[in-house]
Scaffold this active site. Structure first.
Site, PDB file in Angstrom:
ATOM      1  N   LYS A  81       0.815  -1.161  -0.139  1.00 19.11           N
ATOM      2  CA  LYS A  81       0.026  -0.076   0.035  1.00 19.11           C
ATOM      3  C   LYS A  81       0.928   0.955   0.076  1.00 19.11           C
ATOM      4  O   LYS A  81       0.447   2.313  -0.616  1.00 19.11           O
ATOM      5  CB  LYS A  81      -0.883  -0.160   1.130  1.00 19.11           C
ATOM      6  CG  LYS A  81      -2.156  -1.066   1.012  1.00 19.11           C
ATOM      7  CD  LYS A  81      -2.865  -1.331   2.425  1.00 19.11           C
ATOM      8  CE  LYS A  81      -3.609  -2.534   1.932  1.00 19.11           C
ATOM      9  NZ  LYS A  81      -4.424  -3.058   3.082  1.00 19.11           N
ATOM     10  N   GLN A 118      -5.370  -2.405   9.592  1.00 21.24           N
ATOM     11  CA  GLN A 118      -5.068  -3.720   9.102  1.00 21.24           C
ATOM     12  C   GLN A 118      -5.591  -4.915   9.830  1.00 21.24           C
ATOM     13  O   GLN A 118      -5.378  -5.103  10.792  1.00 21.24           O
ATOM     14  CB  GLN A 118      -3.502  -3.938   8.667  1.00 21.24           C
ATOM     15  CG  GLN A 118      -3.198  -5.434   7.943  1.00 21.24           C
ATOM     16  CD  GLN A 118      -3.532  -5.245   6.403  1.00 21.24           C
ATOM     17  OE1 GLN A 118      -3.726  -4.214   5.710  1.00 21.24           O
ATOM     18  NE2 GLN A 118      -3.613  -6.532   5.652  1.00 21.24           N
ATOM     19  N   ASP A 173     -11.175   2.407   4.098  1.00 22.16           N
ATOM     20  CA  ASP A 173     -11.517   0.938   3.765  1.00 22.16           C
ATOM     21  C   ASP A 173     -13.071   0.874   3.335  1.00 22.16           C
ATOM     22  O   ASP A 173     -13.603  -0.143   2.753  1.00 22.16           O
ATOM     23  CB  ASP A 173     -11.525   0.067   4.888  1.00 22.16           C
ATOM     24  CG  ASP A 173     -10.014  -0.887   4.749  1.00 22.16           C
ATOM     25  OD1 ASP A 173      -9.606  -1.113   3.820  1.00 22.16           O
ATOM     26  OD2 ASP A 173      -9.782  -1.334   6.051  1.00 22.16           O
TER      27      ASP A 173
HETATM   28  N1  LIG Z   1      -8.413  -3.153   6.771  1.00 20.29           N
HETATM   29  C1  LIG Z   1      -8.112  -4.278   5.860  1.00 20.29           C
HETATM   30  N2  LIG Z   1      -8.375  -3.864   4.782  1.00 20.29           N
HETATM   31  C2  LIG Z   1      -8.010  -4.708   3.438  1.00 20.29           C
HETATM   32  O1  LIG Z   1      -8.309  -4.486   2.252  1.00 20.29           O
HETATM   33  C3  LIG Z   1      -7.566  -5.924   3.961  1.00 20.29           C
HETATM   34  C4  LIG Z   1      -7.052  -6.281   5.096  1.00 20.29           C
HETATM   35  N3  LIG Z   1      -7.533  -5.294   6.351  1.00 20.29           N
HETATM   36  N4  LIG Z   1      -6.518  -7.426   5.687  1.00 20.29           N
HETATM   37  C5  LIG Z   1      -6.062  -8.180   4.591  1.00 20.29           C
HETATM   38  C6  LIG Z   1      -7.026  -8.368   3.383  1.00 20.29           C
HETATM   39  C7  LIG Z   1      -6.208  -8.970   2.080  1.00 20.29           C
HETATM   40  N5  LIG Z   1      -6.246  -7.758   1.194  1.00 20.29           N
HETATM   41  C8  LIG Z   1      -5.377  -7.834   0.139  1.00 20.29           C
HETATM   42  C9  LIG Z   1      -4.969  -6.685  -0.714  1.00 20.29           C
HETATM   43  C10 LIG Z   1      -3.998  -6.663  -1.915  1.00 20.29           C
HETATM   44  C11 LIG Z   1      -3.769  -7.779  -2.281  1.00 20.29           C
HETATM   45  C12 LIG Z   1      -2.715  -7.886  -3.357  1.00 20.29           C
HETATM   46  O2  LIG Z   1      -2.521  -6.910  -4.019  1.00 20.29           O
HETATM   47  N6  LIG Z   1      -2.415  -8.921  -3.892  1.00 20.29           N
HETATM   48  C13 LIG Z   1      -1.411  -9.090  -5.090  1.00 20.29           C
HETATM   49  C14 LIG Z   1      -0.409  -9.807  -4.823  1.00 20.29           C
HETATM   50  C15 LIG Z   1       0.500  -9.301  -3.905  1.00 20.29           C
HETATM   51  C16 LIG Z   1       1.682 -10.392  -3.328  1.00 20.29           C
HETATM   52  O3  LIG Z   1       2.192 -11.087  -4.098  1.00 20.29           O
HETATM   53  O4  LIG Z   1       2.040  -9.989  -1.914  1.00 20.29           O
HETATM   54  C17 LIG Z   1      -2.068  -9.619  -6.276  1.00 20.29           C
HETATM   55  O5  LIG Z   1      -3.339 -10.244  -6.016  1.00 20.29           O
HETATM   56  O6  LIG Z   1      -1.627  -9.745  -7.285  1.00 20.29           O
HETATM   57  C18 LIG Z   1      -4.243  -9.193  -1.626  1.00 20.29           C
HETATM   58  C19 LIG Z   1      -4.887  -9.099  -0.524  1.00 20.29           C
HETATM   59  C20 LIG Z   1      -6.707  -6.691   1.740  1.00 20.29           C
HETATM   60  N7  LIG Z   1      -7.050  -6.817   2.786  1.00 20.29           N
END
Ligand SMILES: Nc1nc(=O)c2c([nH]1)NC[C@@H]1CN(c3ccc(C(=O)N[C@@H](CCC(=O)O)C(=O)O)cc3)C=[N+]21
Ligand SMILES: NC(=O)C1=CN([C@@H]2O[C@H](COP(=O)(O)OP(=O)(O)OC[C@H]3O[C@@H](n4cnc5c(N)ncnc54)[C@H](OP(=O)(O)O)[C@@H]3O)[C@@H](O)[C@H]2O)C=CC1
Ligand SMILES: [Mg+2]
Length: 286
Positions: A53, A97, A120
């Site tokens: 982020k 988070q 969020d």
């Molecule tokens: N308050 C809060 N808000 C959230 O939005 C939140 C959270 N907590 N806790 C966890 C989950 C999970 N989540 C993701 C965000 C981005 C990817 C993301 O960008 N993934 C990449 C890969 C990243 C990598 O390889 O590490 C992709 O799908 O291509 C995944 C999962 C948001 N979350």
């Protein structure tokens, strides 16, 4: 038949070009948006999302405010950090988070966020405004799903959608977006109490898989030509896996890969929520 890929990274890049221009316009007026993150503990997965982020913020010119706290922090100490960000004028919006360590009260923490700084879109006030059809900060992952469907011209109006998972970040709120008059889909929400998951998925034109169970959705469960969005993430010995099995792409008409699908858009809409809030503040101050 091989599915058309709903490319989250290419779509994210388009959104970033737009956001960067809007951030530059805000800076010309003396306003720099700032995104805050509150990370409790040292779960490597959560730390990696938070890093992502802040890397995104740097790309579009948004300031970053990181609050990294030890795993054994008390509820009162966590709430003091939330109060500080609520009062901090450098912080346009922020997230706590999830998940938090078990001894902390997640709902109490979320409710303490100033709803106007809830990047969020998960504060009860914003979820309530969404239910009432009032203007609200929208949850990022559901926004990402809707944006990806529209970007690739997947028909939403009148479509049958099956959502798998009723979690607060995606499963529960996405039906609220997709059943607005502007989207007009018919939504079925599944969970572990669902009697015949395969049957519910099989009649869907659009499947949103948000359970966090690796490979839960298999090719035999998918209607030929359907759009399948793979949202769930699991850490397995073989690395990160989505909820959708690999062979689904031979049956589906459209598929969002994981990684490379909805994840990058979740992050893009987090920044978008912050920029929109900064633009509102700029409009109010003239
Ligand atoms: N308050 C809060 N808000 C959230 O939005 C939140 C959270 N907590 N806790 C966890 C989950 C999970 N989540 C993701 C965000 C981005 C990817 C993301 O960008 N993934 C990449 C890969 C990243 C990598 O390889 O590490 C992709 O799908 O291509 C995944 C999962 C948001 N979350
Ligand atoms: N790519 C991205 O951008 C994002 C990915 N995620 C990922 O999406 C997933 C969901 O997140 P979140 O909503 O917070 O998670 P939760 O753990 O809160 O919710 C998971 C849901 O899936 C349901 N479920 C689990 N197993 C099954 C099954 N076998 N059949 C049917 N339903 C099942 C659970 O049902 P029940 O309620 O009955 O227990 C629960 O409602 C996670 O893997 C998360 O990491 C989240 C946000 C962003
Ligand atoms: Mg939870």
């Amino acid at each position: 038949m091989t599915a058309t890929i709903l490319d989250g990274k290419a779509t994210r890049d388009e959104i970033f070009i737009d956001l960067k221009a809007r951030v530059d316009a805000l800076k010309a007026k003396g306003i720099t948006p700032g995104l805050g993150t509150v990370l409790v503990g040292d779960d490597p997965g959560s730390a990696s999302y938070v890093r992502g982020k802040h890397a995104d913020c740097a790309k579009v010119g948004i300031n970053s405010l990181r609050r990294d706290l030890p795993a054994d922090i008390s509820q009162a100490e966590l709430e003091a950090v939330i109060d500080e960000l609520n009062a901090n004028p450098e912080c346009t919006g922020y997230i706590v988070q999830l998940p938090l360590p078990k001894h902390l009260d997640e709902n109490a923490a979320l409710e303490r966020i100033d709803p106007d700084k809830d990047a969020d879109g998960l504060h009860p006030v914003n979820l309530g405004r969404l239910v009432l059809g009032k203007e609200a900060t929208l949850p990022c992952t559901p926004r990402g799903v809707v944006h990806l469907l529209r970007r690739y011209d997947v028909p939403i109006d009148g479509a049958r959608v099956t959502v798998v998972g009723r979690g607060v970040t995606i499963g529960r709120p996405i039906g609220l977006l997709l059943t607005r008059r502007s989207e007009n889909a018919t939504v079925t929400l599944c969970h572990t109490g669902t009697k015949d998951l395969a049957a519910e998925v099989r009649r869907a034109d659009i499947v949103v898989a948000a359970a966090g169970v690796a490979g839960l959705i298999t090719a035999d469960m998918v209607k030929p030509g359907a759009a399948v969005l793979d949202v769930g993430v699991s850490r397995t010995p073989d690395g990160l896996r989505g909820d959708v099995a690999d062979d689904v792409r031979e049956v589906a008409g459209f598929i969002s890969p994981n990684p490379g699908g909805v994840g990058p858009l979740t992050r893009a809409f987090l920044l978008s929520n912050v920029v929109e809030r900064a633009e509102q503040l700029a409009a109010e101050s003239v």
